[in-house]
Design a protein around this motif. Structure first.
Motif, PDB file in Angstrom:
ATOM      1  N   MET A 122      14.748 -23.915  -8.158  1.00 33.59           N
ATOM      2  CA  MET A 122      14.131 -22.585  -8.268  1.00 33.59           C
ATOM      3  C   MET A 122      13.284 -22.523  -9.529  1.00 33.59           C
ATOM      4  SD  MET A 122      16.100 -18.939  -8.650  1.00 33.59           S
ATOM      5  CE  MET A 122      17.411 -19.565  -7.640  1.00 33.59           C
ATOM      6  N   SER A 123      12.089 -22.028  -9.392  1.00 35.55           N
ATOM      7  CA  SER A 123      11.206 -21.956 -10.555  1.00 35.55           C
ATOM      8  C   SER A 123      11.714 -20.888 -11.518  1.00 35.55           C
ATOM      9  CB  SER A 123       9.786 -21.622 -10.111  1.00 35.55           C
ATOM     10  OG  SER A 123       9.744 -20.268  -9.700  1.00 35.55           O
ATOM     11  N   THR A 124      11.186 -20.952 -12.727  1.00 35.22           N
ATOM     12  CA  THR A 124      11.568 -19.959 -13.740  1.00 35.22           C
ATOM     13  C   THR A 124      11.225 -18.556 -13.253  1.00 35.22           C
ATOM     14  OG1 THR A 124      10.929 -21.580 -15.391  1.00 35.22           O
ATOM     15  CG2 THR A 124      11.355 -19.328 -16.156  1.00 35.22           C
ATOM     16  N   ASP A 172      10.916 -17.385 -10.155  1.00 36.44           N
ATOM     17  CA  ASP A 172      11.824 -16.920  -9.110  1.00 36.44           C
ATOM     18  C   ASP A 172      13.125 -16.424  -9.717  1.00 36.44           C
ATOM     19  OD1 ASP A 172      10.982 -19.383  -6.546  1.00 36.44           O
ATOM     20  OD2 ASP A 172      10.066 -17.488  -7.150  1.00 36.44           O
ATOM     21  N   ARG A 173      13.627 -17.189 -10.670  1.00 43.04           N
ATOM     22  CA  ARG A 173      14.896 -16.796 -11.280  1.00 43.04           C
ATOM     23  C   ARG A 173      14.730 -15.472 -12.018  1.00 43.04           C
ATOM     24  NH1 ARG A 173      16.218 -19.326 -15.904  1.00 43.04           N
ATOM     25  NH2 ARG A 173      15.379 -21.251 -15.035  1.00 43.04           N
ATOM     26  N   ARG A 174      13.613 -15.364 -12.741  1.00 35.27           N
ATOM     27  CA  ARG A 174      13.379 -14.129 -13.502  1.00 35.27           C
ATOM     28  C   ARG A 174      13.231 -12.937 -12.560  1.00 35.27           C
ATOM     29  NH1 ARG A 174      15.113 -12.314 -17.143  1.00 35.27           N
ATOM     30  NH2 ARG A 174      13.391 -11.122 -18.051  1.00 35.27           N
ATOM     31  N   ARG A 184      14.656 -12.549  -9.622  1.00 34.81           N
ATOM     32  CA  ARG A 184      15.996 -12.166  -9.173  1.00 34.81           C
ATOM     33  C   ARG A 184      16.760 -11.445 -10.267  1.00 34.81           C
ATOM     34  NH1 ARG A 184      19.441 -15.761  -5.592  1.00 34.81           N
ATOM     35  NH2 ARG A 184      20.573 -15.862  -7.560  1.00 34.81           N
ATOM     36  N   GLU A 185      16.678 -12.002 -11.463  1.00 22.88           N
ATOM     37  CA  GLU A 185      17.399 -11.374 -12.583  1.00 22.88           C
ATOM     38  C   GLU A 185      16.885  -9.968 -12.825  1.00 22.88           C
ATOM     39  OE1 GLU A 185      16.732 -14.057 -15.801  1.00 22.88           O
ATOM     40  OE2 GLU A 185      18.328 -15.447 -15.173  1.00 22.88           O
TER      41      GLU A 185
END
Lengths: 240, 267
Positions: free
Chosen positions: A1-3, A5-7, A9-10
């Motif tokens: 997961m790219s940065t 995408d993670r951000r 979601r977060e």
């Protein structure tokens, strides 16, 4: 997961966590504006809401710079926010120097003077009613990718829900009441900015940074901190 | 409804009544105009007194004054709640069980006098709180979107009229002279915050002084506010305890005989 995408979601988890009863509307919108800048890779974001006069009012921004305020106020006559608000559709100009003046003869030069090269506005909609718009500014020209626009619209929708508390509002009066509350809170914040600016001999923008910093570090509502500053209950503020 | 049309309609209605009496716009004119424009049975303004207690001030319409006094005697009612909660309270049916539970003495009293709905609006802008506008109706039911917007606009106009009365601003019946507060309001409210500290007064009073200054110097409130925020204009109490203004960035005391007509430097 790219940065990213993670951000993303977060960010949605973070925002969802704050959507509880009796929460801090202005603080929430403030946070949202910050996240929009980060996730969409733009340089500034402002949230404007309509009042009962039909006037668009800035209620939150990623940077509390006076220039964003100016640009929001101008957009009551013309500009991407006004267009998005009236049409209920996203509006973009990828390069303000190309046909900006033709489209928005007052707003485009002002936006360029403020250092921006591209602007976008996403409507904040609840079914048929548009309650405001989310304004995005870039210092570089270029279009926003479709995924970014979709993400931006999703965040504008979250902002709308955040203000109105529920997706299915049956009574117009409830909507108006909640908008009034957000708008009035913002006025209180402006008054508190003035009080602090005068007391500490600082700019109103720096005053806002202090207010917001104190609210965050003490886990208080921005509106409450503003009220306490104005009535003199709070005299010492934590650092921004 | 566009920004222009609603504000114009509201002020037009107020001014028409003032003109008919050859007077400046008064609280009573705002109440009468509001009553007619939203199809109410009557309207009332209650204000916050010096002790912080609410007192009924002006009411128009049958039974409205009586019911206003009842609310404040009992400390119970939609208007009282609006003051405490700092937000509008819309009681759509005072004969309904829910209203009787919430306002056990007031609700039946109002319903018995044929007033089934009461909509209460703060007359305020942030910390500048002046009172509550109560709109009474005979029929139960929602106010409706258009009338709600209109009532809110009347609450805005009421704030201006009350502040002007305090500041002795006689804006008369020339609509173009009445600078409505929503204009550039962020800066106006920042200026009010600054002036409240400069003069050691509350924010309402600071707004009064700003409007009075703008009126005395024939300038728009928005421009005066911009000058205050940019620190081109300061308000300072003079030695005699009256307010004075000085321009520039320094903490310059005005000379003892200066008054509001003292010319200012810069813009």
């Amino acid at each position: 997961m790219s940065t990213t995408d993670r951000r993303v979601r977060e960010t949605f988890v973070e925002l969802a966590d704050t959507l509880v009863d009796d929460y801090d509307v202005l603080g929430f919108l403030d946070l949202l504006a910050d996240r929009v800048v980060e996730l969409l890779d733009v340089d500034a974001c402002g949230v404007v809401l309509v009042d009962h006069h039909g006037t668009l009012n800035l209620v939150a921004a990623s940077t509390e710079e006076t220039r964003l305020l100016e640009l929001s106020q101008l957009q009551n006559s013309e500009g991407p926010c006004l267009d998005a608000f009236r049409t209920g559709r996203a509006m973009s100009l990828d390069d303000l120097s190309v046909d900006g003046d033709g489209r928005w003869p007052q707003f485009a030069p002002a936006a360029r003077d403020a250092g921006f090269a591209a602007v976008h506005a996403l409507p904040m909609r609840l079914r048929e009613a548009v309650i405001g718009a989310m304004n995005l500014f870039s210092t570089r020209t270029g279009r926003l990718a479709d995924e970014s626009l979709a993400l931006g619209q999703a965040m504008a929708d979250v902002a709308t829900i955040g203000i109105l508390h529920e997706r299915t509002i049956k009574h117009q009066e409830v909507v108006v009441g909640q908008l009034q509350s957000a708008l009035d809170s913002r006025i209180l914040v402006e008054q508190a900015k003035g009080v602090l600016a005068e007391r500490l001999a600082i700019s109103v923008d720096d005053a806002f940074a202090l207010l917001r910093g104190h609210a965050r570090s003490t886990n208080s509502k921005l509106r409450e901190v503003a009220g306490a500053v104005v009535d003199g209950t709070i005299t010492q503020l934590g650092h921004a | 409804m566009s920004a222009e049309r609603l504000t114009d309609r509201v002020w037009g209605a107020i001014i028409e009544r003032a003109r008919a009496e050859g007077a400046n716009p008064l609280v009573r004119h705002v109440l009468e105009a509001c009553t007619e424009e939203v199809g109410a049975a009557g309207c009332a303004l209650s204000m916050v007194g010096a002790t912080g207690a609410h007192e009924p001030i002006v009411a128009v319409g049958e039974h409205c004054e009586e019911l206003e006094e009842l609310q404040f005697t009992l400390g119970q009612g939609p208007g009282v709640d609006a003051a405490v909660d700092d937000g509008m309270v819309l009681a759509t049916d005072l004969a309904h069980e829910r209203a009787r539970r919430r306002w056990p003495v007031f609700a039946p009293a109002a319903a018995a006098r044929g007033l089934r709905a009461l909509f209460a609006f703060p007359v305020a802008a942030g910390a500048a709180r002046v009172g509550i506008l109560d709109v009474y109706r005979r029929e139960p039911g929602d106010l409706g979107a258009a009338d709600l917007a209109t009532a809110l606009a009347f609450a805005d106009a009421m704030l201006v009229v009350v502040l002007d009365e305090r500041g002795l601003v006689r804006s008369g019946t020339d609509q173009s002279r009445i600078g409505v507060l929503p204009e550039r309001r962020a800066e106006v409210h920042q200026a009010a915050g600054m002036v409240s500290v400069q003069l050691g007064v509350g924010v309402s009073e600071a707004l009064v002084r700003l409007r009075a200054y703008a009126y005395a110097h024939d300038r728009r409130l928005a421009e005066v506010a911009a000058d205050v925020v940019a620190r081109r204009l300061r308000f300072a109490p003079d030695r005699r305890g009256m307010t004075d203004t000085t321009s520039g960035n320094g903490m310059i005391d005005a000379p003892p005989n200066s008054d509001h007509d003292q010319p200012e430097g810069g813009a």
